[in-house]
Write an enzyme that holds these catalytic residues in place. Structure first.
Site, PDB file in Angstrom:
ATOM      1  CG  ASP A  18      -2.289   1.044   1.223  1.00 19.48           C
ATOM      2  OD1 ASP A  18      -2.367   1.162  -0.018  1.00 19.48           O
ATOM      3  OD2 ASP A  18      -2.624   1.103   2.159  1.00 19.48           O
ATOM      4  CG  ASN A  66      -7.733  -2.020  -5.322  1.00 21.79           C
ATOM      5  OD1 ASN A  66      -6.816  -2.752  -5.157  1.00 21.79           O
ATOM      6  ND2 ASN A  66      -7.865  -0.923  -4.706  1.00 21.79           N
TER       7      ASN A  66
HETATM    8  C1  IPE Z   1      -5.502  -2.668  -0.378  1.00 14.68           C
HETATM    9  O1  IPE Z   1      -5.175  -1.432  -0.520  1.00 14.68           O
HETATM   10  C2  IPE Z   1      -5.377  -3.446  -1.907  1.00 14.68           C
HETATM   11  C3  IPE Z   1      -4.000  -3.495  -2.112  1.00 14.68           C
HETATM   12  C4  IPE Z   1      -3.297  -3.155  -1.682  1.00 14.68           C
HETATM   13  C5  IPE Z   1      -3.865  -4.232  -3.592  1.00 14.68           C
HETATM   14  P1  IPE Z   1      -6.134  -0.344  -0.705  1.00 14.68           P
HETATM   15  O2  IPE Z   1      -5.366   0.892  -0.997  1.00 14.68           O
HETATM   16  O3  IPE Z   1      -6.944  -0.818  -1.744  1.00 14.68           O
HETATM   17  O4  IPE Z   1      -6.985  -0.200   0.679  1.00 14.68           O
HETATM   18  P2  IPE Z   1      -7.943   0.762   1.245  1.00 14.68           P
HETATM   19  O5  IPE Z   1      -8.854   1.252   0.314  1.00 14.68           O
HETATM   20  O6  IPE Z   1      -7.304   2.043   1.780  1.00 14.68           O
HETATM   21  O7  IPE Z   1      -8.748   0.164   2.401  1.00 14.68           O
HETATM   22  C1  IPE Z   2      -1.535   0.094  -3.553  1.00 14.60           C
HETATM   23  O1  IPE Z   2      -1.187   1.512  -3.484  1.00 14.60           O
HETATM   24  C2  IPE Z   2      -1.637  -0.425  -4.822  1.00 14.60           C
HETATM   25  C3  IPE Z   2      -3.132  -0.837  -5.118  1.00 14.60           C
HETATM   26  C4  IPE Z   2      -4.055  -0.765  -4.195  1.00 14.60           C
HETATM   27  C5  IPE Z   2      -3.309  -1.325  -6.515  1.00 14.60           C
HETATM   28  P1  IPE Z   2      -2.376   2.500  -3.563  1.00 14.60           P
HETATM   29  O2  IPE Z   2      -2.902   2.842  -4.887  1.00 14.60           O
HETATM   30  O3  IPE Z   2      -3.437   2.023  -2.670  1.00 14.60           O
HETATM   31  O4  IPE Z   2      -1.922   3.827  -2.929  1.00 14.60           O
HETATM   32  P2  IPE Z   2      -2.352   4.953  -1.762  1.00 14.60           P
HETATM   33  O5  IPE Z   2      -3.090   4.167  -0.606  1.00 14.60           O
HETATM   34  O6  IPE Z   2      -3.470   5.574  -2.380  1.00 14.60           O
HETATM   35  O7  IPE Z   2      -1.367   5.957  -1.226  1.00 14.60           O
HETATM   36 MG    MG Z   3      -4.068   2.374  -0.771  1.00  8.49          MG
END
Ligand code: IPE
Ligand code: IPE
Ligand code: MG
Length: 250
Positions: A18, A66
């Site tokens: 994340d 996602n």
């Molecule tokens: C969880 O991260 C999914 C992945 C790392 C692929 P998200 O960024 O989607 O989770 P939330 O929305 O902050 O809970």
């Molecule tokens: C994790 O990084 C990757 C996926 C969830 C695909 P994020 O895209 O969630 O990054 P933040 O949480 O918005 O910084």
């Molecule tokens: Mg995220």
């Protein structure tokens, strides 16, 4: 999962990768640049797992939720996945890493699905280590699919509801061929599971790192591993029972 295994043995690390978007935003870059850098981190962490003797690595790459992100971000993530698979498959084979996927990955766009199937086929003979990508994965969706498959098996007379146990039911989960994760790491400061391995993680140790995924490196993984080694995994027992058990084993 049993209480008898060495409680500090680290076979399986699962990571919620994340913070890509926030990392990019903080640098005035588009979110996709964070995802691209995050792809480089995957290679670093794979190498570190090899060095630390971790046989199973599971990465949360794209959640069921996602799909609700802007279409251009979803499209870019899928392109990055194809690029990663195309570039890395021969390195996986060289290192004896077998690639697996969990989740509803068959719903990925055709190019991504084909690249994934190709990479899984190319690494199918490898068995030293295992890399699992969670793609279009959500624990609740996985549990619902498993319940459906189990119910169908009951209708075919292959299962008896009165014999349902975790051992039997878990054979219908996507993770049926994987051990439960010993350690679940989430990067970038959030302290939640976001629908990741919620059943398999019942007794996983959790580690939350403030470091965003694009900056997560060997030394951060080592810190998590060292923290894991200091934990006492009691599986419902008392600390005293655990120590008696350890004394009998040694
Ligand atoms: C969880 O991260 C999914 C992945 C790392 C692929 P998200 O960024 O989607 O989770 P939330 O929305 O902050 O809970
Ligand atoms: C994790 O990084 C990757 C996926 C969830 C695909 P994020 O895209 O969630 O990054 P933040 O949480 O918005 O910084
Ligand atoms: Mg995220």
């Amino acid at each position: 999962m049993t209480a008898a295994r060495n409680e500090n043995q680290l076979d399986h690390v699962a990571i919620i990768m994340d913070g890509n978007g926030r990392w990019a935003k903080a640098r005035g870059l588009p979110r996709i640049e964070g995802h691209r850098r995050g792809g480089d981190t995957v290679r670093t962490v794979l190498d570190a797992c090899n060095e630390f003797g971790i046989r199973y690595l599971t990465l949360f790459a794209f959640s069921s939720e996602n799909w609700k992100r802007p279409a251009d971000e979803v499209g870019s993530l899928m392109n990055l996945l194809v690029r990663f698979l195309t570039r890395e498959t021969s390195a996986l084979v060289r290192r004896g890493v077998r690639l697996h996927a969990i989740g509803q990955w068959r719903d990925l766009p055709p190019k991504a699905r084909a690249a994934l199937e190709r990479a899984m086929a190319h690494t199918a003979h490898c068995d030293e280590r295992h890399l699992t990508l969670a793609l279009s994965y959500g624990s609740r969706q996985e549990a619902a699919s498993a319940a459906r498959a189990y119910a169908e098996a009951v209708l075919r007379g292959e299962e008896k509801p009165e014999e349902c146990s975790w051992e039997r039911f878990s054979r219908y989960l996507d993770t049926r061929d994987l051990p439960d994760p010993d350690l679940i790491i989430r990067t970038s400061g959030e302290s939640r599971l976001s629908n990741f391995l919620m059943l398999q993680g019942a007794y996983s140790e959790l580690y939350f790192s403030p470091v965003p995924w694009p900056e997560f490196g060997r030394e951060h993984l080592l810190e998590a591993v060292n923290c894991f080694k200091r934990r006492e995994r009691r599986y419902g027992l008392t600390g005293e029972q655990l120590h008696e058990k350890a004394a009998v084993v040694s």
